[in-house]
Design an enzyme around this catalytic site. Structure first.
Site, PDB file in Angstrom:
ATOM      1  N   CYS A  72       0.868  -1.185   0.000  1.00  0.00           N
ATOM      2  CA  CYS A  72       0.000   0.000   0.000  1.00  0.00           C
ATOM      3  C   CYS A  72       0.905   1.235   0.000  1.00  0.00           C
ATOM      4  O   CYS A  72       2.034   1.176  -0.464  1.00  0.00           O
ATOM      5  CB  CYS A  72      -0.995  -0.016   1.162  1.00  0.00           C
ATOM      6  SG  CYS A  72      -0.261   0.210   2.791  1.00  0.00           S
ATOM      7  N   HIS A  73       0.421   2.342   0.534  1.00  0.00           N
ATOM      8  CA  HIS A  73       1.201   3.584   0.519  1.00  0.00           C
ATOM      9  C   HIS A  73       2.326   3.557   1.561  1.00  0.00           C
ATOM     10  O   HIS A  73       3.488   3.772   1.240  1.00  0.00           O
ATOM     11  CB  HIS A  73       0.276   4.778   0.746  1.00  0.00           C
ATOM     12  CG  HIS A  73       0.936   6.099   0.539  1.00  0.00           C
ATOM     13  ND1 HIS A  73       0.412   7.269   1.021  1.00  0.00           N
ATOM     14  CD2 HIS A  73       2.085   6.462  -0.089  1.00  0.00           C
ATOM     15  CE1 HIS A  73       1.196   8.268   0.686  1.00  0.00           C
ATOM     16  NE2 HIS A  73       2.226   7.818   0.015  1.00  0.00           N
TER      17      HIS A  73
END
Length: 114
Positions: A72-73
């Site tokens: 993810c981020h």
């Protein structure tokens, strides 16, 4: 749950493919707008985008025996997804600690940071 840093990805890929099993999967659980902003190049793995909110409905599309690294981020959403998949019986799941942000810093500086 096991977490790997992006700098450890090549070692993880080698370990998971030594037994001649399926190509590892990097499961990117970010939102579509994030994918348009920044993405990784699939080298030695398959890349699949599946936003976090869709994983409970779509996890049956994934092979439970296939090595999966969640991305993810920054690593929080992917950690939740990795834990969810393990609770569903997936046997080889890791979280990419630090997410795509760390990926850019540790593994591939050509990946934009946002």
């Amino acid at each position: 749950m096991i977490a790997i840093h992006p700098a450890q990805l090549k070692d993880w890929l080698q370990q998971t493919t030594q037994a001649g099993g399926p190509l590892p999967l990097v499961l990117d659980v970010r939102e579509p707008w994030e994918l348009q902003t920044s993405s990784v190049k699939p080298e030695g793995f398959e890349l699949l985008a599946m936003p976090m909110r869709s994983v409970p409905e779509r996890h049956a599309e994934l092979d439970q025996e296939r090595p999966i690294a969640c991305l993810c981020h920054h690593g929080a959403r992917s950690a939740q997804v990795a834990q969810f998949l393990m609770n569903q019986g997936f046997t080889s799941v890791v979280n990419i600690h630090g997410g795509i942000n760390a990926w850019s810093q540790e593994f591939d500086p050509s990946v934009p940071v946002y």
